[in-house]
Design a protein around this motif. Structure first.
Motif, PDB file in Angstrom:
ATOM      1  N   ASP A  30      18.298  17.397  38.025  1.00  0.00           N
ATOM      2  CA  ASP A  30      17.233  17.359  39.147  1.00  0.00           C
ATOM      3  C   ASP A  30      15.909  16.638  38.743  1.00  0.00           C
ATOM      4  O   ASP A  30      15.204  16.041  39.561  1.00  0.00           O
ATOM      5  CB  ASP A  30      17.076  18.977  39.396  1.00  0.00           C
ATOM      6  CG  ASP A  30      18.319  19.526  40.210  1.00  0.00           C
ATOM      7  OD1 ASP A  30      18.854  18.836  40.691  1.00  0.00           O
ATOM      8  OD2 ASP A  30      18.289  20.867  40.142  1.00  0.00           O
ATOM      9  N   VAL A  31      15.620  16.907  37.327  1.00  0.00           N
ATOM     10  CA  VAL A  31      14.298  16.419  36.940  1.00  0.00           C
ATOM     11  C   VAL A  31      14.580  14.776  36.956  1.00  0.00           C
ATOM     12  O   VAL A  31      13.520  14.144  37.553  1.00  0.00           O
ATOM     13  CB  VAL A  31      13.867  16.828  35.660  1.00  0.00           C
ATOM     14  CG1 VAL A  31      12.773  16.100  35.021  1.00  0.00           C
ATOM     15  CG2 VAL A  31      13.701  18.500  35.741  1.00  0.00           C
ATOM     16  N   ARG A  32      15.631  14.228  36.360  1.00  0.00           N
ATOM     17  CA  ARG A  32      15.705  12.809  36.369  1.00  0.00           C
ATOM     18  C   ARG A  32      15.730  12.525  37.590  1.00  0.00           C
ATOM     19  O   ARG A  32      15.220  11.356  37.875  1.00  0.00           O
ATOM     20  CB  ARG A  32      17.285  12.704  35.675  1.00  0.00           C
ATOM     21  CG  ARG A  32      17.579  11.205  35.821  1.00  0.00           C
ATOM     22  CD  ARG A  32      18.611  10.902  34.819  1.00  0.00           C
ATOM     23  NE  ARG A  32      18.170  10.859  33.463  1.00  0.00           N
ATOM     24  CZ  ARG A  32      18.413  11.533  32.313  1.00  0.00           C
ATOM     25  NH1 ARG A  32      19.332  12.487  32.704  1.00  0.00           N
ATOM     26  NH2 ARG A  32      18.183  11.358  31.319  1.00  0.00           N
ATOM     27  N   SER A  33      16.552  12.779  38.571  1.00  0.00           N
ATOM     28  CA  SER A  33      16.545  12.214  40.091  1.00  0.00           C
ATOM     29  C   SER A  33      15.274  12.486  40.788  1.00  0.00           C
ATOM     30  O   SER A  33      15.028  11.588  41.260  1.00  0.00           O
ATOM     31  CB  SER A  33      17.410  13.161  40.663  1.00  0.00           C
ATOM     32  OG  SER A  33      19.017  13.276  40.226  1.00  0.00           O
ATOM     33  N   ALA A  34      14.322  13.392  40.463  1.00  0.00           N
ATOM     34  CA  ALA A  34      13.197  13.537  41.081  1.00  0.00           C
ATOM     35  C   ALA A  34      12.099  12.213  40.444  1.00  0.00           C
ATOM     36  O   ALA A  34      11.618  11.851  41.186  1.00  0.00           O
ATOM     37  CB  ALA A  34      12.546  14.642  40.788  1.00  0.00           C
ATOM     38  N   LEU A  35      12.389  12.096  39.173  1.00  0.00           N
ATOM     39  CA  LEU A  35      11.597  11.027  38.544  1.00  0.00           C
ATOM     40  C   LEU A  35      12.037   9.419  38.990  1.00  0.00           C
ATOM     41  O   LEU A  35      11.283   8.579  39.428  1.00  0.00           O
ATOM     42  CB  LEU A  35      11.685  11.055  37.049  1.00  0.00           C
ATOM     43  CG  LEU A  35      10.861  12.054  36.297  1.00  0.00           C
ATOM     44  CD1 LEU A  35      10.911  12.153  34.842  1.00  0.00           C
ATOM     45  CD2 LEU A  35       9.120  11.593  36.803  1.00  0.00           C
ATOM     46  N   HIS A  36      13.349   9.389  39.264  1.00  0.00           N
ATOM     47  CA  HIS A  36      13.609   8.017  39.513  1.00  0.00           C
ATOM     48  C   HIS A  36      13.544   8.089  41.082  1.00  0.00           C
ATOM     49  O   HIS A  36      12.934   6.696  41.397  1.00  0.00           O
ATOM     50  CB  HIS A  36      15.211   8.018  39.250  1.00  0.00           C
ATOM     51  CG  HIS A  36      15.613   7.597  38.051  1.00  0.00           C
ATOM     52  ND1 HIS A  36      15.938   6.375  37.716  1.00  0.00           N
ATOM     53  CD2 HIS A  36      15.895   8.404  37.130  1.00  0.00           C
ATOM     54  CE1 HIS A  36      16.242   6.423  36.623  1.00  0.00           C
ATOM     55  NE2 HIS A  36      16.405   7.590  36.009  1.00  0.00           N
ATOM     56  N   ASP A  37      13.519   9.010  41.907  1.00  0.00           N
ATOM     57  CA  ASP A  37      13.101   8.697  43.347  1.00  0.00           C
ATOM     58  C   ASP A  37      11.572   8.404  43.546  1.00  0.00           C
ATOM     59  O   ASP A  37      11.247   7.625  44.299  1.00  0.00           O
ATOM     60  CB  ASP A  37      13.499  10.075  44.049  1.00  0.00           C
ATOM     61  CG  ASP A  37      14.976  10.255  44.352  1.00  0.00           C
ATOM     62  OD1 ASP A  37      15.667   9.420  44.189  1.00  0.00           O
ATOM     63  OD2 ASP A  37      15.214  11.214  44.553  1.00  0.00           O
ATOM     64  N   LEU A  38      10.737   9.084  42.644  1.00  0.00           N
ATOM     65  CA  LEU A  38       9.397   9.060  42.600  1.00  0.00           C
ATOM     66  C   LEU A  38       8.860   7.521  42.052  1.00  0.00           C
ATOM     67  O   LEU A  38       8.133   6.893  42.858  1.00  0.00           O
ATOM     68  CB  LEU A  38       8.539  10.116  41.917  1.00  0.00           C
ATOM     69  CG  LEU A  38       7.002  10.086  41.906  1.00  0.00           C
ATOM     70  CD1 LEU A  38       6.302  10.080  43.177  1.00  0.00           C
ATOM     71  CD2 LEU A  38       6.389  11.132  40.914  1.00  0.00           C
ATOM     72  N   LEU A  39       9.463   7.303  40.905  1.00  0.00           N
ATOM     73  CA  LEU A  39       8.788   6.127  40.264  1.00  0.00           C
ATOM     74  C   LEU A  39       9.707   4.762  40.533  1.00  0.00           C
ATOM     75  O   LEU A  39       8.977   3.891  40.423  1.00  0.00           O
ATOM     76  CB  LEU A  39       8.811   6.383  38.635  1.00  0.00           C
ATOM     77  CG  LEU A  39       8.054   7.406  38.086  1.00  0.00           C
ATOM     78  CD1 LEU A  39       8.274   7.694  36.552  1.00  0.00           C
ATOM     79  CD2 LEU A  39       6.493   7.211  38.348  1.00  0.00           C
TER      80      LEU A  39
END
Length: 351
Positions: free
Chosen positions: A246-255
């Motif tokens: 979840d943390v990885r996906s959120a960062l990839h989506d944001l950045l």
């Protein structure tokens, strides 16, 4: 025969453990070059959980084989004393530091080195050399008897921190201006942050809401955020110490494309799956590279300087809680696996 014990864990469920009692050989039963060690002091952190989670992928289960196929002996770092030896250079009473089993005793087949010895047992022959090397404390310039607790807790973690930070610096941070670090309250994570201070990048620590205050108190991160908070969109490297999808996906989506590198180090979420968006950092590879670049003495000097700088501060960051015996070892292990330990304390077990 000498009474001994070993803690074994179910390789499919690390919380399932058992203390096995056995006997170890006396001197008359040791083969040439074999030495019997009595484990005396070890540290237990989330890093040991990682050894269990990826034990099959990296080979951690192979260092200290268990009798049952479904069980394994989790490695720990710590101190042991020679209690029987076939080598004059390693007499009874010699104290060593290195990679040890969750057990009272270990038999090694020692090949002497300038700083101690290497275990040349057949089952360890093709495993990473860093885990097979043992330091004799009287020959270790970094050893300080008063700092044994810090050494068993931090030295193996800090070596990973040192090598990870070195790899980023060596690659000019892959063009990033920010390094985002998850599980920022964990020891390997904040050791990495300490190594990256004043290196020209902004350090952003991500942690659970309950650990924000502690992580800020370390004074190592430029910004500390709870998981789910938004980070600035700029060229960034992500250092993943917890393995959360979840943390990885959120960062990839944001950045998006601003996330120039995603590196996995720890797996406190206890999944061995490797996300194709991330590359796994294996410290022994960087260790081999820097040994070739700098030589063993050059590497030891650079690490020693970084280690002394770290230990000068680490004692005030985390309080050490001491435990004793195999039963308390099991209790601590289960708490660490369940994520129930506090970031401002660390566990040392003596036998």
């Amino acid at each position: 025969m000498i009474s001994s014990w070993t803690v074994v864990a179910d390789r499919g469920d690390l919380t399932e453990t058992e203390v096995l009692h056995d006997e170890r050989p006396e001197l008359a039963e040791l083969s040439d070059c074999e030495v019997l060690l009595r484990v005396s002091r070890v540290g237990l952190t989330a890093n040991n959980v990682t050894y269990g989670v990826i034990g099959d992928l990296i080979g951690y289960w192979r260092f200290f084989p268990a009798g049952s196929d479904g069980q394994g002996v989790v490695p720990v770092w710590g101190f042991a004393d020679v209690v029987d030896s076939t080598l004059d250079a390693l007499p009874t009473g010699t104290r060593v530091y290195g990679y040890l089993p969750m057990a009272s005793h270990l038999v090694v087949r020692a090949r002497l080195t300038s700083s101690g010895f290497v275990d040349t047992a057949d089952h360890r022959a093709d495993l990473p050399a860093v885990y097979n090397s043992y330091l004799v404390t009287s020959q270790d310039p970094a050893y300080d008897e008063s700092l044994e607790n810090l050494q068993v807790l931090y030295r193996p973690l800090f070596l990973t921190s040192f090598l990870l930070a070195d790899r980023l610096v060596d690659n000019d941070f892959h063009g990033a201006r920010t390094v985002v670090i998850s599980s920022a309250s964990s020891k390997t994570a904040f050791g990495t942050a300490q190594c990256l201070r004043d290196r020209g990048v902004r350090l952003v620590g991500l942690t659970s809401p309950r650990n924000v205050e502690f992580t800020e108190s370390l004074g190592l991160y430029d910004t500390v955020l709870p998981y789910g908070a938004s980070v600035d969109v700029e060229p960034s490297v992500y250092l993943d110490f917890n393995g959360s999808d979840d943390v990885r996906s959120a960062l990839h989506d944001l950045l998006g494309t601003s996330l120039v590198k995603d590196i996995s180090i720890g797996l406190t979420h206890q999944t061995a799956s490797q996300d194709p968006r991330s590359e796994f950092f294996f410290a022994p590879e960087q260790l081999r590279k820097r040994t070739a670049d700098w030589g063993s003495d050059g590497l030891a000097q650079r690490f020693g300087e970084a280690w002394r700088g770290f230990t000068a501060q680490a004692g005030s960051w985390v309080g050490v809680v001491e435990h004793s015996g195999p039963e308390e070892l099991v209790e601590v292990w289960r708490a660490v696996v369940a994520g129930k330990t506090n970031p401002n304390t660390a566990d040392v077990i003596t036998f």
